[in-house]
Design a protein around this motif. Structure first.
Motif, mmCIF file in Angstrom:
data_model
loop_
_atom_site.group_PDB
_atom_site.id
_atom_site.type_symbol
_atom_site.label_atom_id
_atom_site.label_comp_id
_atom_site.label_asym_id
_atom_site.label_seq_id
_atom_site.Cartn_x
_atom_site.Cartn_y
_atom_site.Cartn_z
ATOM 1 N N THR A 1 -4.079 4.620 -1.742
ATOM 2 C CA THR A 1 -5.211 4.432 -0.825
ATOM 3 C C THR A 1 -6.012 5.697 -0.537
ATOM 4 N N HIS A 2 -5.435 6.889 -0.731
ATOM 5 C CA HIS A 2 -6.118 8.124 -0.357
ATOM 6 C C HIS A 2 -5.983 9.164 -1.464
ATOM 7 N N ALA B 1 -8.497 -0.448 -0.086
ATOM 8 C CA ALA B 1 -8.730 0.469 1.037
ATOM 9 C C ALA B 1 -10.185 0.894 1.031
ATOM 10 N N ARG C 1 0.824 -1.204 0.000
ATOM 11 C CA ARG C 1 0.000 0.000 0.000
ATOM 12 C C ARG C 1 0.861 1.258 0.000
ATOM 13 N N THR D 1 0.281 4.716 1.255
ATOM 14 C CA THR D 1 -0.589 5.496 2.130
ATOM 15 C C THR D 1 -0.082 6.939 2.216
#
Length: 771
Positions: free
Chosen positions: A123-124, A557, A94, A96
């Motif tokens: 993920t964001h 996610a 991931r 992040t």
């Protein structure tokens, strides 16, 4: 799990250059699969279930190539590269917000492509912060509001909305509709990079911009001619089809500058006897190594021999060779083309093709004796300056004996990305004539733009000239995939804003404009839950068959949004309310998007939702397959070529024709590793392949380090240093190396004349040898 800068960079491992003696498929593919799953830490039940369902009815449609999905699939209906693509998407790693806090953008830009994507799934939503040179986390609302403000402050006709071939039909329709409602037709896609020559050339010659054949036609042909396509790397599932053809006696005649293992022999990984004994099936009955761009001359030789054999039959009172009934009833300009062929000299044909007259005669024998011929081709045809002429010659060859519009015969372009053809079907195009403008106007009560938008080359021109006001990227890695990387990268950094909808990091994200956002999305293999429950999407393959696809894997996610949700999130904030479109309702139920597609294209998508999971997909139809020619003349059209070599530049002392290509460990700009197994190159991508005669001419040998310099006549310096010479069986004057690393050597204006496809299969270069 987070993976970061501990990933080994290229050069840290051992470089091995050895001849690979195995077949395509076999244990080599099995070992690669066994390697990729633990590499991605993707051995869990989600991955295994996804592979089990991959390319099967009511399953998950692979995000890799666009080869057809049979109604009765194999036990494992995925190939080595398809498995890599799935593992790549379902990786446990991931990226992040903490990852971005640890690395500046300047640092990340130095990472190789492999390392960036190997870092894991985004993920964001992130926004670039120039003060710290880092991406920082933002909420979805903040991202959508900021992007909308930028779009509203820009001229729609100066902003690019690019899309890669991974986006679904539903997302692509929404994206194209948003663009036109906003007021732009700057809708380039990855087809502009590869098969646009097909879209333009086949449309001109037959009235259809796509293959006229379907997958089942391979069961009915008795000869296959293959040009400029690497089946073992680009569409390995096709090898099962070719194996079946070879075993029933179909002659397969291949033309390609490089000897590619997939066209030579194949061991079926699903055949226990072949795996146990090491036996393989010979695929090509003939293999002809043309010069880069030499296909025009090679096909001309076949056509010349076929026409002259028919002339002789007429004189002798024998059985005619050409299908004169078909020619008279269905074509125009035959006599003009026939005269061109009769007047062509063998000196010109052999010089430009790089083949002997005897070799071309053997190929022509197969063509004249076959009753049903399929012409398979890839970017070795389309990515040349005179790529259109190569495509016309392929069509001419088929027309001579009526090999279009009947069972087992026709042009069979092999598309690359999984839905690149489908995107064009539902409106991703810069050309109004390819869109039902009046229907859109009626359905959504607006005046769609009608002027031509920017394609890939025109978008690059606008970026370099400083005219582009922003770039939105729905998947893909445009900056790295496009030609003239050095010049484009410098201009890209000056863009007012960039938006990237993506699953993983790539180079395009790391050259931020004044404002830049990264919007992470669900992968196609992942569960997509919306207001009405689990959603399905759809894609179109190379044969114009449309399939439903359902993801079931746990999303990377909880913060991810689907591609349709992201497009709708932007569109609903940029556009004024429209009573005919409820973006939120469409996101809640993709079936309503399919209803909208059916209403827009009723002739292609009748009963769309009802047929979504039809085994083998449902065919959208093709007039040329029924000998209905939607051309200017109303008939299929013969076209004489403008040149005998499609490279588009003259030979001269010290100039070479560079073929840029993919490795076995790669799909487009996604690099899965550094093992090009079939070519025997392991541990590096910094190579230039050349024959021994060219090495001797240059005074170099295998293992020496050289540079390549652009030899375009534009006065711009383009150089790639540090390339290792690798012995390879190539025609003299033709060399090869990997893209995207060598894209810097492809001038922006070195493209197919009509289609604007970058001419990456015949790039004029010089080899610089260190003193």
């Amino acid at each position: 799990m987070t993976q970061g800068s501990n990933i080994p960079a290229e050069g840290s491992g051992k470089v091995e250059i050895t001849e690979y003696k195995g077949a395509a498929g076999g244990w080599g593919s099995m070992k690669s699969l066994v390697h990729i799953l633990p590499q991605e830490d993707a051995i869990g039940p989600d991955t295994l279930d996804t592979l089990r369902r991959q390319n099967k009815p009511e399953g998950f449609m692979c995000v890799s190539c666009a080869w057809g999905k049979p109604a009765k699939p194999h036990i494992a209906e995925f190939c080595e590269n398809g498995a890599k693509a799935t593992a790549w998407e379902l990786t446990s790693y991931r990226v992040t917000p903490d990852f971005f806090q640890q690395h500046t953008v300047a640092e990340l830009e130095q990472w190789p492509e492999y390392n960036l994507e190997q870092a894991g799934r985004l993920t964001h939503p992130m926004k670039y912060d120039r003060a710290t040179d880092k991406y920082v986390a933002v909420s979805w609302q903040e991202a959508f509001d900021g992007i909308a403000a930028r779009l509203k402050g820009s001229d729609p006709k100066k902003v690019v909305l690019y899309s890669s071939g991974r986006a679904s039909l539903e997302t692509s329709y929404m994206y194209a509709l948003f663009g036109r409602l906003w007021g732009t037709q700057n809708l380039p896609d990855s087809s502009n990079m590869c098969h646009e020559t097909t879209s333009v050339g086949l449309k001109n010659a037959t009235g259809s911009p796509v293959a006229t054949i379907q997958l089942q036609d391979y069961d009915k042909c008795d000869a296959i001619f293959c040009f400029g396509q690497n089946v073992g790397t680009n569409s390995p599932r096709m090898l099962h089809t070719l194996r079946d053809c070879a075993k029933r006696g179909v002659e397969i005649v291949t033309f390609n500058p490089l000897k590619e293992r997939g066209w030579e022999k194949f061991t079926d990984p699903q055949n226990p006897i072949e795996m146990a004994t090491g036996k393989s099936t010979q695929i090509s009955s003939q293999y002809h190594q043309v010069r880069a761009g030499g296909d025009i001359a090679a096909i001309l030789g076949i056509c010349k021999l076929t026409i002259e054999a028919d002339d002789q039959a007429l004189r002798d009172g024998g059985e005619r060779v050409l299908d004169h009934h078909f020619i008279e009833q269905h074509t125009v300009r035959f006599e003009e083309f026939a005269t061109f062929c009769r007047n062509a000299t063998w000196d010109d044909i052999t010089r430009e093709s790089g083949l002997t007259r005897e070799a071309i005669t053997e190929a022509a024998r197969v063509y004249m004796n076959a009753k049903a011929v399929i012409n398979v081709y890839g970017m070795g045809i389309t990515q040349h300056r005179y790529g259109m002429d190569s495509l016309y010659m392929l069509t001419n060859m088929l027309l001579l004996r009526g090999n279009i519009g009947r069972e087992g015969a026709g042009p069979g372009p092999v598309r690359g990305h999984s839905n690149v053809q489908g995107q064009r079907t539902v409106g991703i195009t810069e050309k109004s004539e390819l869109v039902p403008v009046d229907r859109l106007k009626q359905l959504y009560q607006f005046d769609p733009p009608t002027e031509k938008g920017w394609d890939t080359v025109e978008s690059c021109r606008a970026i370099i000239a400083g005219e582009c006001q922003g770039f939105v990227q729905l998947g893909g890695n445009f900056l790295r995939a496009a030609p003239d990387y050095g010049r484009l990268r410098e201009a890209w950094a000056k863009l007012p804003f960039t938006v990237h909808i993506a699953t993983k990091l790539n180079k395009s994200h790391l050259v931020p404009g004044e404002d830049s956002w990264i919007l992470p999305c669900l992968g196609r293999s992942e569960l997509d839950m919306q207001a009405t429950g689990r959603q399905a999407v759809s894609i179109e393959d190379s044969f114009s068959h449309i399939y439903g696809s359902v993801g079931k894997a746990k999303p990377a996610a909880e913060t991810l949004l689907s591609e349709p949700a992201i497009v709708a999130g932007i569109a609903s904030r940029v556009l004024p309310p429209n009573p005919n479109i409820d973006w939120e309702e469409w996101v809640g139920d993709y079936g309503k998007v399919r209803d909208a597609i059916e209403n827009t294209y009723p002739d292609k998508f009748a009963n769309y939702n009802g047929r979504l999971f039809q085994p083998g997909g449902f065919w959208k139809g093709n007039p040329a397959a029924h000998r209905k020619w939607e051309t200017k003349s109303g008939r299929a059209e013969f076209n004489a070529p403008r040149a005998l070599n499609s490279a588009g530049f003259a030979d001269k002392e010290g100039r070479y024709r560079l073929v840029t290509l993919r490795s076995n460990d790669q799909f487009n700009t996604t690099i899965y590793g550094y093992d090009d197994r079939f070519r025997g190159i392991k541990g590096t991508r910094q190579v230039v392949m050349m024959c021994v005669a060219d090495q001797q001419r240059l005074g170099v040998k295998d293992g020496d380090i050289v540079a390549l310099e652009s030899d375009a006549d534009d006065g711009i310096d383009r150089v790639v240093e540090g390339l290792r010479v690798v012995n390879y069986d190539l025609p003299e004057g033709t060399i090869a190396g990997y893209y995207p690393e060598l894209n810097v050597l492809v001038p922006l204006e070195h493209h197919a004349l009509e289609s604007h496809v970058p001419a990456g299969k015949s790039v004029p270069v010089r080899v610089r040898v260190s003193a």
